[in-house]
Design a protein around this motif. Sequence first.
Motif, mmCIF file in Angstrom:
data_model
loop_
_atom_site.group_PDB
_atom_site.id
_atom_site.type_symbol
_atom_site.label_atom_id
_atom_site.label_comp_id
_atom_site.label_asym_id
_atom_site.label_seq_id
_atom_site.Cartn_x
_atom_site.Cartn_y
_atom_site.Cartn_z
ATOM 1 N N ILE A 1 0.832 -1.206 0.000
ATOM 2 C CA ILE A 1 0.000 0.000 0.000
ATOM 3 C C ILE A 1 0.863 1.252 0.000
ATOM 4 O O ILE A 1 0.611 2.214 -0.737
ATOM 5 N N GLU A 2 1.902 1.251 0.813
ATOM 6 C CA GLU A 2 2.726 2.454 0.975
ATOM 7 C C GLU A 2 3.710 2.657 -0.179
ATOM 8 O O GLU A 2 3.978 3.787 -0.579
ATOM 9 N N GLN A 3 4.272 1.567 -0.729
ATOM 10 C CA GLN A 3 5.342 1.703 -1.713
ATOM 11 C C GLN A 3 4.953 1.226 -3.112
ATOM 12 O O GLN A 3 5.704 1.419 -4.068
ATOM 13 N N GLY A 4 3.772 0.600 -3.246
ATOM 14 C CA GLY A 4 3.335 0.135 -4.554
ATOM 15 C C GLY A 4 4.075 -1.098 -5.028
ATOM 16 O O GLY A 4 4.009 -1.471 -6.197
ATOM 17 N N THR A 5 4.800 -1.755 -4.136
ATOM 18 C CA THR A 5 5.519 -2.978 -4.494
ATOM 19 C C THR A 5 5.706 -3.829 -3.253
ATOM 20 O O THR A 5 5.622 -3.327 -2.127
ATOM 21 N N ILE A 6 5.963 -5.121 -3.458
ATOM 22 C CA ILE A 6 6.234 -6.045 -2.361
ATOM 23 C C ILE A 6 7.621 -6.617 -2.576
ATOM 24 O O ILE A 6 7.864 -7.308 -3.564
ATOM 25 N N THR A 7 8.532 -6.300 -1.676
ATOM 26 C CA THR A 7 9.928 -6.725 -1.851
ATOM 27 C C THR A 7 10.205 -8.090 -1.252
ATOM 28 O O THR A 7 11.192 -8.738 -1.590
ATOM 29 N N ASN A 8 9.334 -8.547 -0.343
ATOM 30 C CA ASN A 8 9.568 -9.826 0.338
ATOM 31 C C ASN A 8 8.356 -10.742 0.214
ATOM 32 O O ASN A 8 7.646 -10.974 1.183
ATOM 33 N N PRO A 9 8.072 -11.271 -0.970
ATOM 34 C CA PRO A 9 6.917 -12.168 -1.096
ATOM 35 C C PRO A 9 7.116 -13.461 -0.319
ATOM 36 O O PRO A 9 8.233 -13.811 0.053
ATOM 37 N N ILE A 10 6.006 -14.157 -0.106
ATOM 38 C CA ILE A 10 6.039 -15.422 0.620
ATOM 39 C C ILE A 10 6.878 -16.453 -0.130
ATOM 40 O O ILE A 10 6.798 -16.582 -1.346
#
Length: 370
Positions: free
Chosen positions: A275-284
């Motif tokens: 939400i805050e950065q528009g990306t997920i750097t650490n996916p499951i």
Amino acid sequence: MLREYLQALLFIFIAEMGDKTQILAMMFATKYKMSQVLLGVLIGSFLNHGVAVLFGSLIGGMIPANVLQIIAGSAFIFFALWSLKEDDDEDEEEGVRKLGPVFTVAAAFFIGELGDKTQLTAITLSVDAAHPFVILLGTVSGMLLTSGVGIIVGSKIGDKIPELFMKFIAYGLFLVFGSMKLYTSLPEHYINIFSVSGFIVFIVICSAFLIKPIIDKKKKGEKSSYQKAAMTLHDYMNQMKSNFDNICLGENKCGHCEGQNCLVGYTKDMIKEGIEQGTITNPIETDSREVWAKKAFDHAKIVDSLKFTLKYLMDNYKDLQKRDMSNAIRNSLEMALFEETLEFHGDINMYLEHIKEKNPFIMEELRKSL
């Protein structure tokens, strides 16, 4: 002059409400600034409609005025029926993204409007216009106004707007104006009870044939293109944040909160980053399961969240950012259900077969809603 401008603006505005180009503007607004999208709409529409108005002006002087009115009336009837046509998913923006935001939007709109009813409307309006350039200004203004409404209003309440209602507004306007033009332009001996009855029967049959696919889609619970475009990535992530708050059973049932060492806690942090950065750097990742404390989850709510995620993923699979982030959430839900992640490459039936191998009951629950 003012009448021609307002007439052109009104026709294009009504014709484009809920149409694919307005939906395209909504989709671009989730990636680019509104000012960039509208500038692109301005450039693309001006070039596209400029060609149309020029063509209409050239042929206008070669055809008798009465014949032009009959052609215009027939064209409006055709546009009325076209307004009921179900739009297919559009891919005009594919292949032009490297041009930059403004020119990407301009190229998509120029290509998307080639041969479309709005370009043909511009031709029709300009064939007997006293001021063709005013018609061009009116049609371009209508495109800008419709796109602006789509971006501002559609992103907030677009999922609540009935698709048929939007189409019937355009249908009704074109049908009334087209019928009036034909009635006043055709020779009197053509206007009789048989011709009028035949015209009405023709319109009713064609309209019913065109409306049927939309009604069938609605009965199946499928979302319209307008509704799909209304849900932005930010809306989806916030919905998933709420879902994961509900999946957690709370410390009174689950014990002390483990935060990042709990699958739910880890995923909530992951969603917050999205939400805050528009990306997920650490996916499951499957290998991460050893660090998570064994916790109880509400499996029914996990399955409901997986249904929601799969629908969103399928609707937005061609958007790389939305696909990556929804896949990260999907993997988290799979980990909670099966203690491993599954592959998904866009084929929902193949994915459901993988689910069936893990749990046939979950597969049946998912299939019911997809």
